[in-house]
Enzyme design. Structure first.
Site, PDB file in Angstrom:
ATOM      1  N   GLY A 188     -25.262  -1.295 -12.716  1.00  0.00           N
ATOM      2  CA  GLY A 188     -26.644  -0.951 -11.919  1.00  0.00           C
ATOM      3  C   GLY A 188     -26.927  -1.893 -10.910  1.00  0.00           C
ATOM      4  O   GLY A 188     -26.058  -2.445 -10.237  1.00  0.00           O
TER       5      GLY A 188
ATOM      6  N   GLU B  72       0.155 -13.005  14.326  1.00  0.00           N
ATOM      7  CA  GLU B  72      -0.358 -13.610  15.344  1.00  0.00           C
ATOM      8  C   GLU B  72      -1.479 -12.623  16.086  1.00  0.00           C
ATOM      9  O   GLU B  72      -1.341 -11.566  15.438  1.00  0.00           O
ATOM     10  CB  GLU B  72       0.765 -13.871  16.632  1.00  0.00           C
ATOM     11  CG  GLU B  72       1.740 -14.725  16.075  1.00  0.00           C
ATOM     12  CD  GLU B  72       2.785 -15.138  17.263  1.00  0.00           C
ATOM     13  OE1 GLU B  72       2.479 -14.231  18.551  1.00  0.00           O
ATOM     14  OE2 GLU B  72       3.708 -15.762  17.108  1.00  0.00           O
TER      15      GLU B  72
ATOM     16  N   GLU C  29      -0.046  -9.154   3.917  1.00  0.00           N
ATOM     17  CA  GLU C  29       1.416  -8.826   3.377  1.00  0.00           C
ATOM     18  C   GLU C  29       1.707  -7.343   3.709  1.00  0.00           C
ATOM     19  O   GLU C  29       2.774  -6.923   2.865  1.00  0.00           O
ATOM     20  CB  GLU C  29       1.845  -9.368   1.947  1.00  0.00           C
ATOM     21  CG  GLU C  29       1.511 -11.069   1.866  1.00  0.00           C
ATOM     22  CD  GLU C  29       2.176 -11.613   0.864  1.00  0.00           C
ATOM     23  OE1 GLU C  29       3.173 -11.219   0.584  1.00  0.00           O
ATOM     24  OE2 GLU C  29       1.778 -12.700   0.461  1.00  0.00           O
TER      25      GLU C  29
ATOM     26  N   ILE D  14      -3.986 -17.479   8.964  1.00  0.00           N
ATOM     27  CA  ILE D  14      -3.045 -18.252   7.961  1.00  0.00           C
ATOM     28  C   ILE D  14      -3.592 -18.615   6.559  1.00  0.00           C
ATOM     29  O   ILE D  14      -4.513 -19.625   7.018  1.00  0.00           O
ATOM     30  CB  ILE D  14      -2.256 -19.180   8.738  1.00  0.00           C
ATOM     31  CG1 ILE D  14      -1.587 -18.699  10.070  1.00  0.00           C
ATOM     32  CG2 ILE D  14      -1.184 -19.776   7.862  1.00  0.00           C
ATOM     33  CD1 ILE D  14      -0.823 -17.306   9.780  1.00  0.00           C
TER      34      ILE D  14
HETATM   35  C1  LIG Z   1      -7.535 -12.965   4.743  1.00  0.00           C
HETATM   36  C2  LIG Z   1      -6.083 -12.661   5.241  1.00  0.00           C
HETATM   37  C3  LIG Z   1      -5.039 -13.461   5.003  1.00  0.00           C
HETATM   38  C4  LIG Z   1      -3.835 -13.542   5.678  1.00  0.00           C
HETATM   39  N1  LIG Z   1      -2.970 -14.457   5.418  1.00  0.00           N
HETATM   40  C5  LIG Z   1      -1.870 -14.469   6.175  1.00  0.00           C
HETATM   41  C6  LIG Z   1      -0.967 -15.525   6.014  1.00  0.00           C
HETATM   42  O1  LIG Z   1      -0.896 -16.387   5.170  1.00  0.00           O
HETATM   43  N2  LIG Z   1       0.148 -15.576   6.793  1.00  0.00           N
HETATM   44  C7  LIG Z   1       0.536 -14.268   7.890  1.00  0.00           C
HETATM   45  O2  LIG Z   1       1.550 -14.597   8.453  1.00  0.00           O
HETATM   46  N3  LIG Z   1      -0.481 -13.530   8.068  1.00  0.00           N
HETATM   47  C8  LIG Z   1      -1.675 -13.429   7.134  1.00  0.00           C
HETATM   48  N4  LIG Z   1      -2.364 -12.412   7.383  1.00  0.00           N
HETATM   49  C9  LIG Z   1      -2.239 -11.161   8.450  1.00  0.00           C
HETATM   50  C10 LIG Z   1      -1.892 -10.052   7.633  1.00  0.00           C
HETATM   51  O3  LIG Z   1      -0.579 -10.013   7.076  1.00  0.00           O
HETATM   52  C11 LIG Z   1      -2.088  -8.685   8.976  1.00  0.00           C
HETATM   53  O4  LIG Z   1      -3.543  -8.821   9.040  1.00  0.00           O
HETATM   54  C12 LIG Z   1      -1.424  -7.602   8.442  1.00  0.00           C
HETATM   55  O5  LIG Z   1      -0.097  -7.454   8.352  1.00  0.00           O
HETATM   56  C13 LIG Z   1      -1.951  -6.455   9.433  1.00  0.00           C
HETATM   57  O6  LIG Z   1      -1.738  -7.014  10.818  1.00  0.00           O
HETATM   58  P1  LIG Z   1      -3.077  -6.695  11.676  1.00  0.00           P
HETATM   59  O7  LIG Z   1      -4.471  -7.149  11.082  1.00  0.00           O
HETATM   60  O8  LIG Z   1      -2.544  -7.322  13.058  1.00  0.00           O
HETATM   61  O9  LIG Z   1      -3.580  -5.118  11.709  1.00  0.00           O
HETATM   62  P2  LIG Z   1      -2.522  -3.881  12.574  1.00  0.00           P
HETATM   63  O10 LIG Z   1      -1.011  -4.259  12.573  1.00  0.00           O
HETATM   64  O11 LIG Z   1      -3.270  -4.048  14.219  1.00  0.00           O
HETATM   65  O12 LIG Z   1      -3.099  -2.633  11.959  1.00  0.00           O
HETATM   66  C14 LIG Z   1      -4.243  -2.100  12.265  1.00  0.00           C
HETATM   67  C15 LIG Z   1      -4.209  -0.784  11.335  1.00  0.00           C
HETATM   68  O13 LIG Z   1      -3.143   0.205  12.098  1.00  0.00           O
HETATM   69  C16 LIG Z   1      -2.328   0.548  11.132  1.00  0.00           C
HETATM   70  N5  LIG Z   1      -0.993   0.725  11.723  1.00  0.00           N
HETATM   71  C17 LIG Z   1      -0.281  -0.247  12.241  1.00  0.00           C
HETATM   72  N6  LIG Z   1       0.882   0.135  12.599  1.00  0.00           N
HETATM   73  C18 LIG Z   1       0.983   0.994  11.849  1.00  0.00           C
HETATM   74  C19 LIG Z   1       2.238   2.169  11.853  1.00  0.00           C
HETATM   75  N7  LIG Z   1       3.337   1.986  12.372  1.00  0.00           N
HETATM   76  N8  LIG Z   1       2.008   3.319  11.078  1.00  0.00           N
HETATM   77  C20 LIG Z   1       0.654   3.659  10.449  1.00  0.00           C
HETATM   78  N9  LIG Z   1      -0.356   2.912  10.666  1.00  0.00           N
HETATM   79  C21 LIG Z   1      -0.137   1.647  11.286  1.00  0.00           C
HETATM   80  C22 LIG Z   1      -2.332  -0.478  10.011  1.00  0.00           C
HETATM   81  O14 LIG Z   1      -1.849   0.223   8.719  1.00  0.00           O
HETATM   82  C23 LIG Z   1      -3.887  -0.944  10.052  1.00  0.00           C
HETATM   83  O15 LIG Z   1      -4.702   0.144   9.473  1.00  0.00           O
HETATM   84  C24 LIG Z   1      -3.562 -12.352   6.774  1.00  0.00           C
HETATM   85  C25 LIG Z   1      -4.782 -11.666   6.963  1.00  0.00           C
HETATM   86  C26 LIG Z   1      -5.982 -11.795   6.359  1.00  0.00           C
HETATM   87  C27 LIG Z   1      -7.097 -10.578   6.518  1.00  0.00           C
END
Ligand SMILES: Cc1cc2nc3c(=O)[nH]c(=O)nc-3n(C[C@H](O)[C@H](O)[C@H](O)COP(=O)(O)OP(=O)(O)OC[C@H]3O[C@@H](n4cnc5c(N)ncnc54)[C@H](O)[C@@H]3O)c2cc1C
Length: 411
Positions: free
Chosen positions: A370, A158, A394, A188
């Site tokens: 290139g 979310e 994931e 998603i």
């Molecule tokens: C193309 C695409 C397809 C996707 N498909 C699905 C899907 O089918 N179903 C689904 O449920 N989700 C899906 N996702 C969501 C995806 O799993 C999340 O984007 C991902 O888990 C990261 O969450 P976020 O984007 O909120 O990043 P954030 O959690 O906000 O992370 C931002 C940064 O902070 C870092 N960070 C956060 N917490 C910590 C910590 N505790 N320690 C160190 N670093 C940290 C992260 O590593 C990252 O670099 C998809 C995302 C994309 C872009």
């Protein structure tokens, strides 16, 4: 050790008198090399790769540009039998293993990582979760559809809940014998194509993650709609959308697993799912390497094929080593999972390593092409763009490192 599993191998050995003799040694076929495929696995992988080369490759650029799959192609995935790989034959599936899913995801990703992730989510998340957690009724109703014509999606993330996967704001409330879902999901995969969605919502926020519950929501359910589609850097043909739940009513029988145990469904399926992402990144890297080898053998500069320069040979040798190491990690994690052995650390390691290898090898391929590496007439710029997602979805790389560290440090 079962003697039936042993083969005799001929070994050349030197005696003390330095005379070559032929001795025999038992080779244990019960423990073949990780990357050795059984006849059935090899045929399966080759048939998926042959399909990808024949049917997918000609459409890759167009699908990337239009950010949309060609629907007839999706129908062919069902005909090929790769949308229900682990679904038992009694439900119309292939009755194969998780390792077969990994082989299919890898083979498709060599040609198109976008199509590969559609197949990956279907098998390693949706089918996997249903097989493990679905009631008999859910299995009977959904598995034959997933094997024959229905695409699945897995909705956990979310806006405010990404790495912090259990901070869900989507709620489910009991009402008149049903559950009513309210909230929004983001990012998603497969949302535009999917018929069956696994959706995580909290039934009791006061209980924290112990309120999280997994529900099956079908396309067309009242109060459910697919929202905005993201315009992405890579895997553009794969749809990534918002899902909206506005008082979406689902029957009690749609709970996947137990009420309040959705966190377990999510954790356990994602642990397995990330082996699939490792396979996607492995296939991508292997595809990029194959393009780089073919191109550098063909392209001439200074009167020689570019592949004749030692600097280039070493870069290609290093990339091939990276790909081989990624394959060992991915296959090991998948085979551990099929053998019901612990694989949590191995799955996290294979995802982080394979996604880094994919980025490195795709980047090298762009360099070795290139100027042609920078334009859309050639396939490597797309693979370079596609590689980035492996370190995000994931579970980001930081989160994988956290998992690995927790296991090895015991903290
Ligand atoms: C193309 C695409 C397809 C996707 N498909 C699905 C899907 O089918 N179903 C689904 O449920 N989700 C899906 N996702 C969501 C995806 O799993 C999340 O984007 C991902 O888990 C990261 O969450 P976020 O984007 O909120 O990043 P954030 O959690 O906000 O992370 C931002 C940064 O902070 C870092 N960070 C956060 N917490 C910590 C910590 N505790 N320690 C160190 N670093 C940290 C992260 O590593 C990252 O670099 C998809 C995302 C994309 C872009």
């Amino acid at each position: 050790m079962d003697l039936g599993d042993l083969a005799m191998g001929l070994i050349l050995a030197r005696t003390g008198a330095n005379i070559l003799v032929v001795t025999t040694q038992h080779i244990d076929l019960a423990h073949p090399p990780l990357t050795a495929l059984s006849e059935d696995e090899r045929l399966f992988r080759d048939s998926v790769y042959e399909f990808a080369t024949r049917e997918v490759r000609p459409l890759v650029r167009e699908m990337d540009e239009h950010a949309k799959f060609a629907r007839p192609l999706l129908d062919k995935l069902f005909d090929l039998g790769i949308m229900g790989i682990e679904i038992p034959e009694s439900f119309g599936g292939a009755g194969a293993t998780f390792f077969h899913s990994v082989l299919a995801v890898e083979a498709l990703a060599r040609v198109d990582p976008s199509l590969s992730v559609l197949v990956d989510v279907q098998n390693t998340l949706v089918v996997n979760a249903l097989l493990r957690w679905g009631s008999d009724d859910l299995k009977r109703r959904l598995l034959p559809r997933l094997a024959s014509n229905a695409i699945g999606a897995y909705a956990l993330s979310e806006a405010g809940s990404g790495s912090d996967a259990f901070a869900l704001a989507t709620r489910a409330a009991e009402q008149g014998g049903d559950w009513v879902l309210t909230g929004r999901k983001l990012w998603i995969t497969n949302a535009n194509e999917a018929d069956i969605f696994i959706v995580f919502a909290n039934v009791n926020p006061d209980d924290g993650y112990r309120g999280i519950t997994a529900f099956i929501v079908e396309r067309g359910a009242e109060g459910f709609s697919v929202g905005k589609k993201e315009d992405k850097l890579g895997i553009r043909a794969s749809s990534t959308c918002e899902l909206l739940f506005e008082g979406c009513r689902v029957p009690k029988a749609s709970v996947l697993g137990e009420v309040g145990k959705g966190y377990k469904v999510a954790i356990e399926t994602l642990n397995e799912g990330r082996i699939g992402i490792g396979a996607q990144m492995l296939g991508l890297a292997d595809g990029a390497l194959a393009h780089a080898i073919a191109y550098t053998k063909e392209r001439k500069q200074f009167g020689h094929a570019v592949a004749e320069f030692q600097a280039v040979q070493h870069q290609i040798a290093r990339a091939a080593t990276d790909v081989a190491a990624a394959r060992l990690l991915v296959y090991n994690a998948a085979r551990l999972r099929d053998a019901r052995q612990p694989f949590l650390t191995e799955a996290a390691m294979c995802k982080i390593f394979a996604s880094e290898v994919a980025e490195r090898v795709a980047s090298l391929a762009v360099n070795l092409f290139g100027g042609n590496g920078f334009v859309k007439d050639y396939p490597v710029e797309k693979l370079f763009r596609d590689a980035k997602i492996g370190q995000i979805y994931e579970g980001t790389s930081n989160l994988q490192l956290q998992t690995i560290a927790k296991q090895i440090l015991g903290s």
